[in-house]
Enzyme design. Sequence first.
Site, PDB file in Angstrom:
ATOM      1  N   ASN A  13      31.319  51.657  56.892  1.00 15.48           N
ATOM      2  CA  ASN A  13      32.370  51.010  57.687  1.00 15.48           C
ATOM      3  C   ASN A  13      32.171  49.508  57.690  1.00 15.48           C
ATOM      4  O   ASN A  13      31.087  49.004  57.414  1.00 15.48           O
ATOM      5  CB  ASN A  13      32.352  51.544  59.117  1.00 15.48           C
ATOM      6  CG  ASN A  13      32.774  52.995  59.182  1.00 15.48           C
ATOM      7  OD1 ASN A  13      33.690  53.407  58.484  1.00 15.48           O
ATOM      8  ND2 ASN A  13      32.105  53.783  59.993  1.00 15.48           N
ATOM      9  N   CYS A  14      33.245  48.801  58.023  1.00 16.68           N
ATOM     10  CA  CYS A  14      33.234  47.349  58.102  1.00 16.68           C
ATOM     11  C   CYS A  14      32.069  46.897  58.987  1.00 16.68           C
ATOM     12  O   CYS A  14      31.826  47.515  60.015  1.00 16.68           O
ATOM     13  CB  CYS A  14      34.560  46.894  58.695  1.00 16.68           C
ATOM     14  SG  CYS A  14      34.718  45.108  58.827  1.00 16.68           S
ATOM     15  N   PRO A  15      31.330  45.913  58.601  1.00 19.00           N
ATOM     16  CA  PRO A  15      31.508  44.990  57.480  1.00 19.00           C
ATOM     17  C   PRO A  15      30.650  45.330  56.258  1.00 19.00           C
ATOM     18  O   PRO A  15      30.518  44.506  55.359  1.00 19.00           O
ATOM     19  CB  PRO A  15      31.057  43.663  58.078  1.00 19.00           C
ATOM     20  CG  PRO A  15      29.905  44.054  58.950  1.00 19.00           C
ATOM     21  CD  PRO A  15      30.298  45.410  59.522  1.00 19.00           C
ATOM     22  N   ASP A  40      36.715  53.127  53.752  1.00 20.15           N
ATOM     23  CA  ASP A  40      37.196  52.435  54.949  1.00 20.15           C
ATOM     24  C   ASP A  40      38.540  51.773  54.637  1.00 20.15           C
ATOM     25  O   ASP A  40      38.603  50.860  53.809  1.00 20.15           O
ATOM     26  CB  ASP A  40      36.168  51.393  55.389  1.00 20.15           C
ATOM     27  CG  ASP A  40      36.576  50.630  56.640  1.00 20.15           C
ATOM     28  OD1 ASP A  40      37.581  51.013  57.272  1.00 20.15           O
ATOM     29  OD2 ASP A  40      35.890  49.654  56.986  1.00 20.15           O
TER      30      ASP A  40
END
Length: 75
Positions: A13-15, A40
Site C-alpha cells: 500500500n501507499c507509499p 494499490d
Amino acid sequence: MAADRELDARGLNCPLPILKAKKALADMLSGQTLKVVATDAGSVRDFQAFAKQTGNLLVHQETVGGDHISVLKRR
C-alpha cells in the site's frame, strides 16, 4: 510492454510502491525503463505525481485485472 527492469509491488500500500520505485530508479541509468506492477489503485495517480515531481517520464499506464502497471523512464 518491455522494460529494462521490473518491480513487483503487488500487495503493498501507499507509499511503498513509490518508495521502492524511487530506490530502483536510483540504481538505473538515464534512459532506462522501470515497469512497476502494483495492486494499490492509488498507485495510478501516485506515479503520475511522482513523475512530475522527479522529472522521470511516465511513458505508459494501464490496468489489467487487479494489476496497475506503470512504466517510468529514468531521467
